[in-house]
Scaffold this motif. Structure first.
Motif, short mmCIF file in Angstrom:
data_model
loop_
_atom_site.label_atom_id
_atom_site.label_comp_id
_atom_site.label_asym_id
_atom_site.label_seq_id
_atom_site.Cartn_x
_atom_site.Cartn_y
_atom_site.Cartn_z
N LEU A 5 -27.06 -19.81 9.45
CA LEU A 5 -28.07 -20.74 9.28
C LEU A 5 -27.32 -22.25 8.93
N ILE A 6 -26.06 -22.08 7.97
CA ILE A 6 -25.35 -23.17 7.66
C ILE A 6 -24.54 -23.75 8.81
N LEU A 9 -26.93 -25.76 10.81
CA LEU A 9 -27.35 -27.07 10.16
C LEU A 9 -26.23 -27.84 10.36
N ALA A 12 -26.55 -29.43 13.71
CA ALA A 12 -27.39 -30.32 13.96
C ALA A 12 -26.89 -31.69 13.23
N ALA A 13 -25.97 -31.60 12.10
CA ALA A 13 -25.22 -32.69 11.47
C ALA A 13 -24.44 -33.32 12.58
N TRP A 48 -27.88 -35.78 5.82
CA TRP A 48 -28.86 -34.83 5.01
C TRP A 48 -28.45 -33.17 5.55
N PHE A 49 -28.32 -33.05 6.96
CA PHE A 49 -28.02 -31.78 7.35
C PHE A 49 -26.63 -31.31 6.62
N TYR A 52 -26.32 -29.78 3.32
CA TYR A 52 -26.61 -28.54 3.15
C TYR A 52 -25.21 -27.55 3.42
N ALA A 53 -24.60 -27.82 4.40
CA ALA A 53 -23.31 -27.06 4.47
C ALA A 53 -22.33 -27.32 3.46
#
Length: 113
Positions: A5-6, A9, A12-13, A48-49, A52-53
């Motif tokens: 999932l990381i 994300l 996505a970033a 924002w994404f 998370y990473a």
């Protein structure tokens, strides 16, 4: 949060950053409203994404992946949509960037696997 999932994300970033940079290039120095607003909005989404990473992976590794793949994708978008051709040295350099990202991801002990 699972590592897979990381990576989603982080992807996505990277995608948001590519959209933002493309819009920024079309903003004419932030003088055109719509591309300027798109650039700001998509950079905000990208960060924002990216945050998370950064919770799970080392900062230097995340930034290397984010910036390296972003460079390659921006060059591809510019080539395909805006006919900004690259010569052989530029293509070789982009290939080395991809190789570097692969080496970091596949062989570095700094990465959680």
């Amino acid at each position: 949060m699972p590592l897979s999932l990381i990576y989603v994300l982080l992807g996505a970033a990277i995608a948001a950053e590519v959209v933002a940079t493309t819009a920024l290039a079309r903003s004419d120095g932030l003088t055109r409203l719509v591309p300027s607003l798109l650039a700001f909005a998509f950079y905000a989404v990208a960060f924002w994404f990216l945050a998370y990473a950064l919770r799970v992976m080392p900062t230097g590794i995340v930034y290397a992946i984010w910036s390296g793949l972003g460079i390659v994708l921006i060059a591809a978008v510019s080539w395909i949509w805006y006919d900004q051709r690259l010569d052989l040295p530029a293509l070789l350099g982009l290939g080395l960037i991809i190789l570097g990202v692969l080496v970091v991801n596949l062989f570095s002990n700094s990465m959680p696997h």
